[in-house]
Design an enzyme around this catalytic site. Sequence first.
Site, PDB file in Angstrom:
ATOM      1  N   CYS A  14       0.834  -1.211   0.000  1.00  0.00           N
ATOM      2  CA  CYS A  14       0.000   0.000   0.000  1.00  0.00           C
ATOM      3  C   CYS A  14       0.865   1.257   0.000  1.00  0.00           C
ATOM      4  CB  CYS A  14      -0.919  -0.017   1.223  1.00  0.00           C
ATOM      5  SG  CYS A  14      -2.058   1.382   1.256  1.00  0.00           S
ATOM      6  N   CYS A  28       0.439   4.956   6.980  1.00  0.00           N
ATOM      7  CA  CYS A  28      -0.182   4.719   8.291  1.00  0.00           C
ATOM      8  C   CYS A  28       0.833   4.010   9.204  1.00  0.00           C
ATOM      9  CB  CYS A  28      -1.442   3.873   8.130  1.00  0.00           C
ATOM     10  SG  CYS A  28      -2.513   4.475   6.809  1.00  0.00           S
ATOM     11  N   CYS A  73       0.566   0.277  10.296  1.00  0.00           N
ATOM     12  CA  CYS A  73       0.080  -0.759   9.372  1.00  0.00           C
ATOM     13  C   CYS A  73       1.170  -1.617   8.727  1.00  0.00           C
ATOM     14  CB  CYS A  73      -0.783  -0.123   8.281  1.00  0.00           C
ATOM     15  SG  CYS A  73      -1.570  -1.392   7.256  1.00  0.00           S
ATOM     16  N   CYS A  84     -16.346  -9.622   5.813  1.00  0.00           N
ATOM     17  CA  CYS A  84     -15.743  -8.330   5.514  1.00  0.00           C
ATOM     18  C   CYS A  84     -14.474  -8.509   4.677  1.00  0.00           C
ATOM     19  CB  CYS A  84     -15.421  -7.626   6.832  1.00  0.00           C
ATOM     20  SG  CYS A  84     -14.677  -6.016   6.573  1.00  0.00           S
ATOM     21  N   CYS A 122     -19.474  -6.743   3.914  1.00  0.00           N
ATOM     22  CA  CYS A 122     -18.816  -5.495   4.290  1.00  0.00           C
ATOM     23  C   CYS A 122     -17.522  -5.396   3.495  1.00  0.00           C
ATOM     24  CB  CYS A 122     -18.532  -5.552   5.792  1.00  0.00           C
ATOM     25  SG  CYS A 122     -17.559  -4.180   6.388  1.00  0.00           S
ATOM     26  N   CYS A 182     -19.412   1.542   9.207  1.00  0.00           N
ATOM     27  CA  CYS A 182     -18.610   0.895  10.246  1.00  0.00           C
ATOM     28  C   CYS A 182     -17.376   1.769  10.412  1.00  0.00           C
ATOM     29  CB  CYS A 182     -18.236  -0.518   9.795  1.00  0.00           C
ATOM     30  SG  CYS A 182     -17.040  -1.319  10.878  1.00  0.00           S
ATOM     31  N   ARG A 196     -17.485  -3.163  18.380  1.00  0.00           N
ATOM     32  CA  ARG A 196     -16.705  -4.369  18.060  1.00  0.00           C
ATOM     33  C   ARG A 196     -15.357  -4.400  18.760  1.00  0.00           C
ATOM     34  NH1 ARG A 196     -16.760  -4.344  12.581  1.00  0.00           N
ATOM     35  NH2 ARG A 196     -18.916  -4.928  12.900  1.00  0.00           N
TER      36      ARG A 196
END
Length: 330
Positions: A55, A59, A62, A99, A131, A191, A263
């Site tokens: 990616c 972040c 991550c 998801c 999701c 979400c 969650r």
Amino acid sequence: MNNGIRNDWSIEEIHDIYNSPLLELVYKAATVHKAYNDTAEVQVCTLLSIKTGGCSEDCAYCPQAARYNTGVNVQALMKKDEVLEYAQKAKNAGSTRFCMGAAWREVRDNKDFDRVLDMVRGVNEMGMEVCCTLGMLNEEQAAKLADAGLYAYNHNLDTSSEYYGEIITTRTYDDRLQTLDNVRKAGVTVCCGGIIGLGETHEDRIGMLHTLSTMPQHPESVPINALVRVKGTPLENNPKVDIWDMVRMIATARILMPATMVRLSAGRAEMSTSDQALCFMAGANSIFAGEKLLTTPNPSFDEDNAMFQLLGLKPRVSFKAEKERLMEMA
Ligand code: SAM
Ligand code: DTB
Ligand code: SF4
């Protein structure tokens, strides 16, 4: 005010709730939880990484950011049939929400997106809530996902707007809010939650909860993640999240957003059954199941089944199945 659900919380009110004596906070959250939800039910969601690693974003938490050396193997977008096979397995294991996550900065209008739309259609036809979490979306893309049968879109704020720039520099808080707006407009449920353990202050956590709980409509689900410290990321040496902080965060979220699914997300692999029991007591009513989250370990189905048995919890049926049952009864 609607059914006691408020969107006008002030920072001071949230501050007072968050900082109340821990057992009093848990007691209050449990009371709110019981008034709005079936406390025996826990929604079981299964995550699948349909496109892994590589990616372009930075972040700091991550493992999938290309710029950090984390040992995550880059994997191109999976084939639809393979994904549907996983979804079937998850369904057989009692999961009602599936998801699909992609390590993308944003969705682009190309063949890969068309393939994801096909996956959404396929999982939807299997009777599960679908999701996706695919990064930023524009209005048209959100509408296409809605047409394909998408039930929910996950897009986290991660932390407060003030602290955001310390964690991510390749996009802004406003970009995040814009995508959430596009998702809402398309009629897909939202979400949206965050991570604790990024080095943020308690005030940052309160700030994030304030943003979430003062949205015109609360997110239908709010994932609270404990940072999974991955070697090679800038946050690898952060201290482990204290379970009491997780409990405080979940309890406050439950009080602020009584009818939302809260969650207990990343971090369960490092929690004992009693740690998790406290989180359920404090109002968590959803988990991610399956041996892996996206790239990091998670408790196995067997471990979770044993925990459900021990605590007297049962997996929640999907909203879709519930709707169909009610229609049959009518
Ligand atoms: N790329 C898309 C995005 O950023 O929205 C979707 C996938 S991204 C991995 C989904 C979420 O996973 C992030 O927003 C973050 O909240 C969470 N996450 C990622 N790495 C994590 C970690 N090491 N510990 C806890 N949560 C993490
Ligand atoms: C969310 O809030 N947590 C999930 C899901 N939404 C996509 C992701 C957790 C990822 C943890 C790190 C990993 O496994 O790569
Ligand atoms: Fe990319 Fe999402 Fe990971 Fe950020 S959180 S690096 S956008 S996969």
